[in-house]
Design a protein around this motif. Structure first.
Motif, PDB file in Angstrom:
ATOM      1  N   LYS A 174      14.366  30.375   7.514  1.00  0.00           N
ATOM      2  CA  LYS A 174      13.957  31.701   7.046  1.00  0.00           C
ATOM      3  C   LYS A 174      15.163  32.538   6.643  1.00  0.00           C
ATOM      4  N   GLY A 175      16.270  32.400   7.367  1.00  0.00           N
ATOM      5  CA  GLY A 175      17.486  33.145   7.021  1.00  0.00           C
ATOM      6  C   GLY A 175      18.047  32.753   5.674  1.00  0.00           C
ATOM      7  N   ALA A 176      18.013  31.467   5.344  1.00  0.00           N
ATOM      8  CA  ALA A 176      18.512  31.015   4.045  1.00  0.00           C
ATOM      9  C   ALA A 176      17.636  31.531   2.908  1.00  0.00           C
ATOM     10  N   LYS A 177      16.332  31.461   3.104  1.00  0.00           N
ATOM     11  CA  LYS A 177      15.419  32.001   2.058  1.00  0.00           C
ATOM     12  C   LYS A 177      15.632  33.483   1.850  1.00  0.00           C
ATOM     13  N   LEU A 178      15.796  34.192   2.963  1.00  0.00           N
ATOM     14  CA  LEU A 178      16.016  35.640   2.880  1.00  0.00           C
ATOM     15  C   LEU A 178      17.332  35.953   2.173  1.00  0.00           C
ATOM     16  N   ALA A 179      18.393  35.221   2.477  1.00  0.00           N
ATOM     17  CA  ALA A 179      19.699  35.475   1.866  1.00  0.00           C
ATOM     18  C   ALA A 179      19.619  35.360   0.343  1.00  0.00           C
ATOM     19  N   GLY A 180      18.823  34.436  -0.132  1.00  0.00           N
ATOM     20  CA  GLY A 180      18.677  34.244  -1.567  1.00  0.00           C
ATOM     21  C   GLY A 180      17.924  35.372  -2.260  1.00  0.00           C
ATOM     22  N   ARG A 181      17.205  36.191  -1.477  1.00  0.00           N
ATOM     23  CA  ARG A 181      16.409  37.290  -2.058  1.00  0.00           C
ATOM     24  C   ARG A 181      17.063  38.659  -1.947  1.00  0.00           C
ATOM     25  N   ILE A 182      18.105  38.777  -1.125  1.00  0.00           N
ATOM     26  CA  ILE A 182      18.726  40.097  -0.927  1.00  0.00           C
ATOM     27  C   ILE A 182      19.846  40.298  -1.928  1.00  0.00           C
TER      28      ILE A 182
END
Length: 182
Positions: A174-182
């Motif tokens: 989830k952290g990797a997916k989030l990093a790609g969206r911020i």
């Protein structure tokens, strides 16, 4: 050790059995290493990550900065499945499931040492390790976790260990997916 990384997915390996389990994870992040490092322990990334993985609370209790590192002490309250919560309560736990995480973030390298002490069973359960971020080209990086989980609680220790490993893997994805969206 972590092996066969798939872009956008965590690769984690577990070694050993309770009471001491070694956890090694590697995760590709679609950001330059310095960019990811600068946001990793700051808002909005940190609060969005805590929400994405379903933490009930994630509060910084203490922070000290010096020329070589930043120390943080964080209170974390987790949501557990009812069946596991019931087992933990029968083993003597009370109050909401929570832990204190201490972090020592280097100012000179992309490295964080961490230690987790649960509020219940603090004398019989702990986790610690290192997280580091390494460049993988100009627009991506890899986050590595090298840690250990030790649980010495009769009847529920192995379940707690499995839950902790599952939470780490889930939070990395989830952290990797989030990093790609911020």
């Amino acid at each position: 050790a972590a092996r066969d990384l798939i872009p956008g997915r965590a690769s984690c390996a577990r070694e050993g059995v309770a009471p001491l389990v070694k956890l090694v994870c590697a995760h590709r992040i679609p950001l330059a290493a310095d960019t990811f490092w600068s946001m990793l322990h700051e808002d909005p990334y940190e609060s969005r990550w805590a929400e994405a993985i379903g933490l009930r609370a994630y509060r910084e209790l203490e922070r000290h900065e010096n020329p070589s590192e930043i120390y943080r002490r964080i209170q974390v309250e987790v949501a557990l499945p009812n069946a596991l919560l019931s087992l933990i309560r029968r083993a003597g736990a009370s109050g909401p499931p929570s832990y204190v995480e201490e972090q020592w973030r280097s100012r000179n390298e992309r490295v964080v040492r961490w230690r987790i002490t649960p509020n219940t069973f603090a004398d019989r359960a702990r986790a610690s390790g290192i997280v580091r971020v390494e460049p993988r080209g100009p627009a991506s990086c890899e986050r590595f976790l090298d840690g250990s989980i030790e649980v010495g609680v009769p009847l529920v220790g192995t379940l707690i260990e499995r839950m902790a490993v599952a939470m780490v893997v889930d939070s990395y994805e989830k952290g990797a997916k989030l990093a790609g969206r911020i």
